[in-house]
Design a protein around this motif. Structure first.
Motif, short mmCIF file in Angstrom:
data_model
loop_
_atom_site.label_atom_id
_atom_site.label_comp_id
_atom_site.label_asym_id
_atom_site.label_seq_id
_atom_site.Cartn_x
_atom_site.Cartn_y
_atom_site.Cartn_z
N SER A 1 43.93 39.43 44.44
CA SER A 1 43.33 40.60 45.09
C SER A 1 41.87 40.66 44.65
O SER A 1 41.59 40.68 43.45
CB SER A 1 44.05 41.89 44.66
N LYS B 1 43.52 40.89 50.02
CA LYS B 1 44.61 40.24 49.30
C LYS B 1 44.74 38.83 49.87
O LYS B 1 44.79 38.67 51.09
CB LYS B 1 45.92 40.99 49.51
N VAL C 1 42.54 44.77 53.15
CA VAL C 1 43.49 45.75 52.62
C VAL C 1 43.66 46.96 53.56
O VAL C 1 44.75 47.53 53.66
CB VAL C 1 43.04 46.21 51.22
N PHE D 1 46.67 48.26 46.02
CA PHE D 1 45.61 47.27 45.79
C PHE D 1 45.03 47.43 44.39
O PHE D 1 44.56 48.52 44.03
CB PHE D 1 44.50 47.45 46.83
N ARG E 1 42.32 45.23 42.32
CA ARG E 1 41.50 44.03 42.38
C ARG E 1 41.44 43.32 41.03
O ARG E 1 41.35 43.97 39.99
CB ARG E 1 40.12 44.32 42.91
#
Ligand code: ZN
Length: 139
Positions: free
Chosen positions: A24, A44, A98, A107, A109
Motif C-alpha cells: 500500500s 494498493k 483506494v 488503507f 500506507r
C-alpha cells in the motif's frame, strides 16, 4: 480467500480483487497529482491476476515515466474516476486506486514515494518511510 470489490462513481465499472494487497503506497509524483485532482495517488498493489472486471470498460492513458518505461493509468470513460495504474516494466502488477474500493477504510500506507514532487502544503506522517523519487524496488 478474502475478496474486495470496487467501482467508479457512476457505477458503470465494477471489479473484484482476490486476496490481500502486496503493498500500500502513496505516490506524490506530478503526474499522479494531475490524475488525482491535486493530491497524491493512494494505491494498493495486487498481482495482475487478482483483478477481475465485473462490468464496464476502462479507458487507458499512457505517459512516459522518469525511468524510461511507460506508465499507464485507467479511468472510467463516463465519470472519469481514476481506477488502476501500472507500468510496462512490471506488467504482472497492478495498482488499484483506494478511492474506488467499496470500503477504503483499511488503507495503511507502507510508504510515500516521489515526495520531492509533493507540494509544501501536503502533510505526511513522519513515522511512515518516504522516498524522494522511485525507490529501486519499485522501479
Ligand atoms: Zn463511471
Amino acid at each position: 480467500m478474502s475478496t474486495s470489490e470496487g467501482g467508479c462513481l457512476c457505477g458503470r465499472v465494477r471489479f473484484r480483487l482476490d486476496g490481500e494487497p502486496l503493498a500500500s503506497m502513496s505516490c506524490h509524483c506530478r503526474d499522479c497529482q494531475y490524475l488525482s485532482g491535486g493530491a497524491e495517488a493512494n494505491v494498493k498493489a495486487y498481482p495482475r491476476a487478482a483483478l477481475h472486471m465485473l462490468s464496464g470498460e476502462e479507458k487507458v492513458y499512457r505517459s512516459p515515466a522518469d525511468s524510461g518505461t511507460f506508465v499507464w493509468r485507467s479511468f472510467c470513460p463516463e465519470c472519469g474516476t481514476p481506477l488502476f495504474a501500472g507500468n510496462d516494466k512490471t506488467p504482472d502488477f497492478i495498482a488499484v486506486k483506494v478511492g474506488t474500493l467499496d470500503d477504503p477504510s483499511d488503507f495503511r500506507r507502507m510508504g510515500h514515494i516521489w515526495t520531492d514532487s509533493a507540494p509544501p502544503w501536503h502533510l505526511m506522517e513522519p513515522d511512515v518511510p518516504s522516498a524522494g523519487k522511485n525507490p529501486a524496488e519499485f522501479g
